[in-house]
Write an enzyme that holds these catalytic residues in place. Structure first.
Site, mmCIF file in Angstrom:
data_model
loop_
_atom_site.group_PDB
_atom_site.id
_atom_site.type_symbol
_atom_site.label_atom_id
_atom_site.label_comp_id
_atom_site.label_asym_id
_atom_site.label_seq_id
_atom_site.Cartn_x
_atom_site.Cartn_y
_atom_site.Cartn_z
ATOM 1 N N HIS A 1 -9.028 0.654 5.384
ATOM 2 C CA HIS A 1 -7.709 0.856 5.995
ATOM 3 C C HIS A 1 -7.859 1.743 7.238
ATOM 4 O O HIS A 1 -8.682 2.655 7.263
ATOM 5 C CB HIS A 1 -6.742 1.492 4.985
ATOM 6 C CG HIS A 1 -5.332 1.478 5.480
ATOM 7 N ND1 HIS A 1 -4.854 2.438 6.345
ATOM 8 C CD2 HIS A 1 -4.324 0.605 5.283
ATOM 9 C CE1 HIS A 1 -3.591 2.152 6.640
ATOM 10 N NE2 HIS A 1 -3.254 1.036 6.010
ATOM 11 N N GLY B 1 2.919 1.555 10.868
ATOM 12 C CA GLY B 1 3.813 2.700 10.715
ATOM 13 C C GLY B 1 4.544 3.064 11.991
ATOM 14 O O GLY B 1 5.148 4.133 12.083
ATOM 15 N N GLU C 1 -4.904 -5.758 10.665
ATOM 16 C CA GLU C 1 -3.856 -4.759 10.886
ATOM 17 C C GLU C 1 -4.071 -4.083 12.246
ATOM 18 O O GLU C 1 -4.854 -3.122 12.337
ATOM 19 C CB GLU C 1 -3.904 -3.700 9.783
ATOM 20 C CG GLU C 1 -3.708 -4.270 8.392
ATOM 21 C CD GLU C 1 -3.174 -3.202 7.452
ATOM 22 O OE1 GLU C 1 -2.053 -3.363 6.974
ATOM 23 O OE2 GLU C 1 -3.873 -2.201 7.233
ATOM 24 N N ASN D 1 0.863 -1.183 0.000
ATOM 25 C CA ASN D 1 0.000 0.000 0.000
ATOM 26 C C ASN D 1 0.900 1.233 0.000
ATOM 27 O O ASN D 1 1.539 1.527 1.009
ATOM 28 C CB ASN D 1 -0.894 -0.038 1.254
ATOM 29 C CG ASN D 1 -1.725 1.209 1.404
ATOM 30 O OD1 ASN D 1 -1.815 2.033 0.500
ATOM 31 N ND2 ASN D 1 -2.344 1.358 2.567
ATOM 32 N N TRP D 2 0.930 1.913 -1.126
ATOM 33 C CA TRP D 2 1.861 3.045 -1.260
ATOM 34 C C TRP D 2 1.302 4.346 -0.675
ATOM 35 O O TRP D 2 1.995 5.355 -0.639
ATOM 36 C CB TRP D 2 2.248 3.238 -2.745
ATOM 37 C CG TRP D 2 3.073 2.103 -3.288
ATOM 38 C CD1 TRP D 2 3.455 0.965 -2.612
ATOM 39 C CD2 TRP D 2 3.612 1.969 -4.610
ATOM 40 N NE1 TRP D 2 4.195 0.143 -3.434
ATOM 41 C CE2 TRP D 2 4.305 0.738 -4.667
ATOM 42 C CE3 TRP D 2 3.569 2.771 -5.756
ATOM 43 C CZ2 TRP D 2 4.954 0.297 -5.820
ATOM 44 C CZ3 TRP D 2 4.214 2.333 -6.900
ATOM 45 C CH2 TRP D 2 4.908 1.109 -6.932
ATOM 46 N N LYS D 3 0.059 4.313 -0.270
ATOM 47 C CA LYS D 3 -0.575 5.477 0.385
ATOM 48 C C LYS D 3 -0.362 6.748 -0.453
ATOM 49 O O LYS D 3 -0.308 6.673 -1.674
ATOM 50 C CB LYS D 3 -0.039 5.630 1.816
ATOM 51 C CG LYS D 3 -0.120 4.320 2.600
ATOM 52 C CD LYS D 3 0.175 4.484 4.052
ATOM 53 C CE LYS D 3 0.149 3.131 4.725
ATOM 54 N NZ LYS D 3 0.334 3.197 6.162
ATOM 55 N N SER E 1 4.018 -2.945 10.212
ATOM 56 C CA SER E 1 5.484 -2.907 10.333
ATOM 57 C C SER E 1 6.168 -4.213 9.930
ATOM 58 O O SER E 1 7.139 -4.634 10.561
ATOM 59 C CB SER E 1 5.898 -2.500 11.755
ATOM 60 O OG SER E 1 5.426 -1.196 12.036
ATOM 61 N N GLU F 1 -6.252 4.163 8.307
ATOM 62 C CA GLU F 1 -6.117 5.607 8.076
ATOM 63 C C GLU F 1 -7.419 6.178 7.510
ATOM 64 O O GLU F 1 -7.784 7.316 7.805
ATOM 65 C CB GLU F 1 -4.923 5.878 7.144
ATOM 66 C CG GLU F 1 -3.613 5.660 7.886
ATOM 67 C CD GLU F 1 -2.471 5.150 7.037
ATOM 68 O OE1 GLU F 1 -2.528 5.264 5.804
ATOM 69 O OE2 GLU F 1 -1.513 4.603 7.621
ATOM 70 N N GLY G 1 3.030 -1.418 4.292
ATOM 71 C CA GLY G 1 3.024 0.019 4.051
ATOM 72 C C GLY G 1 4.419 0.506 3.725
ATOM 73 O O GLY G 1 4.925 0.338 2.613
ATOM 74 N N GLY G 2 5.094 1.081 4.730
ATOM 75 C CA GLY G 2 6.386 1.732 4.537
ATOM 76 C C GLY G 2 7.396 0.914 3.742
ATOM 77 O O GLY G 2 8.050 1.435 2.830
HETATM 78 C C1 PEP Z 1 -0.383 -0.313 6.407
HETATM 79 O O1 PEP Z 1 -0.481 0.892 6.340
HETATM 80 O O2 PEP Z 1 -1.279 -1.058 5.960
HETATM 81 C C2 PEP Z 1 0.817 -0.863 7.010
HETATM 82 C C3 PEP Z 1 0.837 -2.136 7.339
HETATM 83 O O3 PEP Z 1 1.854 0.019 7.183
HETATM 84 P P1 PEP Z 1 3.316 -0.319 7.730
HETATM 85 O O4 PEP Z 1 3.769 -1.571 7.029
HETATM 86 O O5 PEP Z 1 4.127 0.874 7.377
HETATM 87 O O6 PEP Z 1 3.174 -0.534 9.198
#
Ligand code: PEP
Length: 249
Positions: A94, A172, A166, A9-11, A212, A96, A233-234
């Site tokens: 998600h 994050g 999640e 997920n590149w957000k 993460s 966010e 994510g990141g």
């Molecule tokens: C996410 O935003 O779905 C996520 C899992 O982010 P991260 O891997 O950065 O924790």
């Protein structure tokens, strides 16, 4: 055999040039794998990303969509707009979107119905906040998120649902659920689905872990029996890290 999936997920990251560069790198480095690999660039870069990843092992998916078919919803994107450019899968719910855009499970149930009506697949995200876990309410919270957003569906619809557990406290933050914590919750989720829909649905639904995940912890998390991959994510914003995570599956 359940489908293994690693989705990035590149957000709200990467402009169009950077999106194209990262897709090129990923296509060059992608290992042979049974897992489905997905990336979710931002809306404005989707059409070009679909073209670039055409006929490759990478599926380009959307991060969100609106529940209405169309009309006066300034700034929003419909299911028809997505499918028309070749998008077949959408991430919904998600954390966010829930936190910053006040998306509730009732609203998400509508989005799910709209996506299914357009024959899209859904990666449905849910998970407890830190306080829920501290109060030992995490199983309750997760159960009600599932029930309120998805349990109106019939059995057949579940062929198009992928779940992404999640825990919000792990997104994050650099803090990851331990493999045991992830397995415990994934098993609970599968049992909750089994109680409502029976064994067949429960055994075929892929349940991804998100929070993460990095190249150095992916393998251990993905090796848990009820973890079928990850939503990243990141670490999906960098080819070496994302490929490292894919190698962990
Ligand atoms: C996410 O935003 O779905 C996520 C899992 O982010 P991260 O891997 O950065 O924790």
């Amino acid at each position: 055999m359940r489908q293994k999936i690693v989705a990035g997920n590149w957000k709200m990251n990467k402009n169009n040039t950077q999106t194209q560069a990262l897709i090129t790198e990923l296509l060059q480095q992608l290992p042979a794998t049974d897992a489905k690999v997905m990336i979710a660039p931002t809306f404005v870069n989707l059409a070009k990303a679909v073209e670039s990843a055409n006929n490759s092992a990478i599926e380009v998916v959307a991060q969100n969509m609106h529940q209405a078919e169309g009309g006066a919803f300034t700034g929003e994107i419909s299911a028809d707009m997505l499918t028309d450019i070749g998008i077949k899968t959408v991430i919904l719910g998600h954390s966010e979107r829930r936190a910053y855009f006040h998306e509730t499970d009732a609203l998400l149930a509508n989005k799910v119905d709209t996506a299914l009506k357009h024959e899209m697949k859904i990666i449905f995200c849910f998970g407890e906040e830190l306080k829920d876990r501290q109060d030992k309410q995490h199983f309750n919270v997760v159960e009600y998120q599932l029930k309120d957003a998805l349990f109106h569906l019939d059995k057949a619809a579940w062929q198009n649902i992928v779940l992404a557990y999640e825990p919000v406290w792990a997104i994050g933050t650099g803090e990851t659920a331990s493999p045991a914590q992830a397995q415990e919750m994934h098993k609970f989720i599968r049992e909750t689905i089994q109680e409502r829909y029976g064994n067949e649905v429960a055994e075929q639904v892929s349940i991804l872990y998100g929070g993460s995940v990095k190249p150095d912890n992916a393998k251990e998390i993905f090796s848990q029996p009820d973890v079928d991959g990850g939503l990243i994510g990141g670490a999906s914003l960098n080819a070496a890290d994302f490929i490292g995570i894919i190698n962990g599956i």
